[in-house]
Design an enzyme around this catalytic site. Structure first.
Site, PDB file in Angstrom:
ATOM      1  N   ASN A   9       0.854  -1.191   0.000  1.00 36.62           N
ATOM      2  CA  ASN A   9       0.000   0.000   0.000  1.00 36.62           C
ATOM      3  C   ASN A   9       0.889   1.238   0.000  1.00 36.62           C
ATOM      4  O   ASN A   9       1.507   1.563   1.013  1.00 36.62           O
ATOM      5  CB  ASN A   9      -0.905  -0.025   1.235  1.00 36.62           C
ATOM      6  CG  ASN A   9      -1.781   1.212   1.352  1.00 36.62           C
ATOM      7  OD1 ASN A   9      -1.918   1.991   0.411  1.00 36.62           O
ATOM      8  ND2 ASN A   9      -2.381   1.403   2.518  1.00 36.62           N
ATOM      9  N   TRP A  10       0.941   1.927  -1.139  1.00 34.04           N
ATOM     10  CA  TRP A  10       1.790   3.113  -1.253  1.00 34.04           C
ATOM     11  C   TRP A  10       1.197   4.329  -0.557  1.00 34.04           C
ATOM     12  O   TRP A  10       1.875   5.343  -0.398  1.00 34.04           O
ATOM     13  CB  TRP A  10       2.050   3.426  -2.728  1.00 34.04           C
ATOM     14  CG  TRP A  10       3.103   2.569  -3.354  1.00 34.04           C
ATOM     15  CD1 TRP A  10       3.573   1.379  -2.878  1.00 34.04           C
ATOM     16  CD2 TRP A  10       3.824   2.844  -4.551  1.00 34.04           C
ATOM     17  NE1 TRP A  10       4.540   0.893  -3.729  1.00 34.04           N
ATOM     18  CE2 TRP A  10       4.715   1.770  -4.756  1.00 34.04           C
ATOM     19  CE3 TRP A  10       3.795   3.879  -5.480  1.00 34.04           C
ATOM     20  CZ2 TRP A  10       5.582   1.704  -5.848  1.00 34.04           C
ATOM     21  CZ3 TRP A  10       4.646   3.819  -6.572  1.00 34.04           C
ATOM     22  CH2 TRP A  10       5.534   2.747  -6.749  1.00 34.04           C
ATOM     23  N   LYS A  11      -0.079   4.247  -0.181  1.00 35.46           N
ATOM     24  CA  LYS A  11      -0.752   5.369   0.480  1.00 35.46           C
ATOM     25  C   LYS A  11      -0.608   6.648  -0.382  1.00 35.46           C
ATOM     26  O   LYS A  11      -0.636   6.570  -1.602  1.00 35.46           O
ATOM     27  CB  LYS A  11      -0.231   5.534   1.903  1.00 35.46           C
ATOM     28  CG  LYS A  11      -0.344   4.248   2.721  1.00 35.46           C
ATOM     29  CD  LYS A  11      -0.020   4.428   4.181  1.00 35.46           C
ATOM     30  CE  LYS A  11      -0.162   3.101   4.903  1.00 35.46           C
ATOM     31  NZ  LYS A  11       0.069   3.218   6.366  1.00 35.46           N
ATOM     32  N   HIS A  93      -9.367   0.806   5.488  1.00 38.89           N
ATOM     33  CA  HIS A  93      -8.082   0.997   6.158  1.00 38.89           C
ATOM     34  C   HIS A  93      -8.276   1.938   7.343  1.00 38.89           C
ATOM     35  O   HIS A  93      -9.105   2.844   7.311  1.00 38.89           O
ATOM     36  CB  HIS A  93      -7.056   1.573   5.187  1.00 38.89           C
ATOM     37  CG  HIS A  93      -5.655   1.538   5.687  1.00 38.89           C
ATOM     38  ND1 HIS A  93      -5.166   2.482   6.570  1.00 38.89           N
ATOM     39  CD2 HIS A  93      -4.637   0.675   5.452  1.00 38.89           C
ATOM     40  CE1 HIS A  93      -3.906   2.201   6.840  1.00 38.89           C
ATOM     41  NE2 HIS A  93      -3.554   1.114   6.186  1.00 38.89           N
ATOM     42  N   GLU A  95      -6.718   4.371   8.348  1.00 44.35           N
ATOM     43  CA  GLU A  95      -6.555   5.794   8.024  1.00 44.35           C
ATOM     44  C   GLU A  95      -7.807   6.350   7.366  1.00 44.35           C
ATOM     45  O   GLU A  95      -8.150   7.523   7.569  1.00 44.35           O
ATOM     46  CB  GLU A  95      -5.319   5.968   7.132  1.00 44.35           C
ATOM     47  CG  GLU A  95      -4.027   5.703   7.900  1.00 44.35           C
ATOM     48  CD  GLU A  95      -2.858   5.283   7.038  1.00 44.35           C
ATOM     49  OE1 GLU A  95      -1.805   4.953   7.602  1.00 44.35           O
ATOM     50  OE2 GLU A  95      -2.994   5.281   5.792  1.00 44.35           O
ATOM     51  N   GLU A 163      -4.757  -5.167  10.798  1.00 43.80           N
ATOM     52  CA  GLU A 163      -3.743  -4.146  11.022  1.00 43.80           C
ATOM     53  C   GLU A 163      -4.022  -3.429  12.344  1.00 43.80           C
ATOM     54  O   GLU A 163      -4.847  -2.513  12.389  1.00 43.80           O
ATOM     55  CB  GLU A 163      -3.738  -3.119   9.885  1.00 43.80           C
ATOM     56  CG  GLU A 163      -3.256  -3.655   8.557  1.00 43.80           C
ATOM     57  CD  GLU A 163      -2.890  -2.531   7.608  1.00 43.80           C
ATOM     58  OE1 GLU A 163      -1.760  -2.523   7.125  1.00 43.80           O
ATOM     59  OE2 GLU A 163      -3.730  -1.649   7.378  1.00 43.80           O
ATOM     60  N   GLY A 169       3.052   2.008  11.016  1.00 37.57           N
ATOM     61  CA  GLY A 169       4.024   3.077  10.865  1.00 37.57           C
ATOM     62  C   GLY A 169       4.733   3.494  12.136  1.00 37.57           C
ATOM     63  O   GLY A 169       5.458   4.483  12.147  1.00 37.57           O
ATOM     64  N   SER A 209       3.909  -2.315  10.417  1.00 36.99           N
ATOM     65  CA  SER A 209       5.366  -2.300  10.598  1.00 36.99           C
ATOM     66  C   SER A 209       6.026  -3.616  10.201  1.00 36.99           C
ATOM     67  O   SER A 209       6.946  -4.096  10.864  1.00 36.99           O
ATOM     68  CB  SER A 209       5.721  -1.940  12.046  1.00 36.99           C
ATOM     69  OG  SER A 209       5.282  -0.624  12.354  1.00 36.99           O
ATOM     70  N   GLY A 230       3.035  -1.242   4.236  1.00 36.94           N
ATOM     71  CA  GLY A 230       2.973   0.178   3.930  1.00 36.94           C
ATOM     72  C   GLY A 230       4.297   0.699   3.431  1.00 36.94           C
ATOM     73  O   GLY A 230       4.699   0.469   2.297  1.00 36.94           O
ATOM     74  N   GLY A 231       5.013   1.418   4.297  1.00 33.79           N
ATOM     75  CA  GLY A 231       6.233   2.108   3.895  1.00 33.79           C
ATOM     76  C   GLY A 231       7.264   1.232   3.235  1.00 33.79           C
ATOM     77  O   GLY A 231       7.949   1.654   2.291  1.00 33.79           O
TER      78      GLY A 231
END
Length: 251
Positions: A9-11, A93, A95, A163, A169, A209, A230-231
């Protein structure tokens, strides 16, 4: 046997310059021994699909509207994602739930729209730190699972991603026992609602993470069928080792 899935997921990250990273990833993992999914921002979706054409790497959206079309400025329908080359879409998600007030009923509506458009819905669940500390994790996850997952869910059209909000993150990761408890609970809930065959076919991903250094330990946990990353999915040098580790766990 559920096929493992590594989803990135590049967000809200990435411009045209980052498309070259997809080419690099496809060159090294274009025929991976597990499923690989990249969910870039909507502005890159069609170009990402083109860049990954001919490889085994799928592309997905990060959200969709529950309606097929209409006066919804700034929104994107599931059919539009499909038309742009997507095969999946992330829904619910944390977010989105926090930043846009999305509740379970809305996530379910969006999931139904995604499935109707021929997409696979990656439905996200997760508890906050205060809910974890209060011992409410399974109650929260159970409510989200029931409310967000549409009737008739199948392994072909639904993926569940657990999640924990407090781990996204932050660098904090639940213990393997904590991850296993929730994943086993989700599996039992899916089986109870959809029957043994369908409930066992739906993949359950862990997200929060996930990094090359902890992936092997996480993938060894009961009912962990892959990861929503994610990141670490933004760079092939980080995401590639996670994919490799997932392939090895599937071996």
């Amino acid at each position: 046997m559920r096929r493992k899935l590594a989803a990135g997921n590049w967000k809200m990250n990435g411009t045209s310059a980052e498309l070259a990273r997809l080419t690099t990833l496809a060159e090294s993992h274009g025929s991976a021994g597990c499923d690989v999914l990249i969910c870039p921002p909507a502005t890159l979706l069609s170009r990402a699909a083109e860049a990954l054409s001919g490889s085994a790497i799928a592309v997905g959206g990060q959200d969709c509207h529950g309606a097929t079309s209409g006066a919804h400025t700034g929104d994107i329908s599931a059919g539009m994602l499909k038309d742009a080359g997507a095969s999946h879409v992330i829904l619910g998600h944390s977010e989105r739930r926090a930043d846009h007030g999305e509740g379970d009923a809305l996530v379910r509506t969006k999931s139904e729209a995604a499935i109707a458009a021929g997409l696979t819905a990656v439905i996200c669940l997760g508890e906050s730190l205060s809910e974890r500390d209060a011992g409410q994790t399974l109650d929260v996850i159970g409510t989200q699972l029931e409310g967000s997952t549409p009737d008739g869910a199948s392994g072909a059209r639904v993926v569940i991603a657990y999640e924990p909000v407090w781990a996204i993150g932050t660098g904090k990761v639940p213990t393997t026992d904590q991850i296993g408890e929730v994943h086993d609970f989700i599996r039992a809930g899916l089986t109870r609602r959809f029957g043994a065959e369908a409930g066992d076919a739906i993949r359950i991903l862990y997200g929060g993470s996930v990094k090359p250094g902890n992936a092997a330990e996480i993938f060894a946990v009961s009912n962990v069928d892959g990861a929503l990353v994610g990141g670490a999915s933004l760079k092939p040098e980080d995401f590639g080792p996670i994919i490799d580790t997932l392939e090895a766990s599937a071996g």
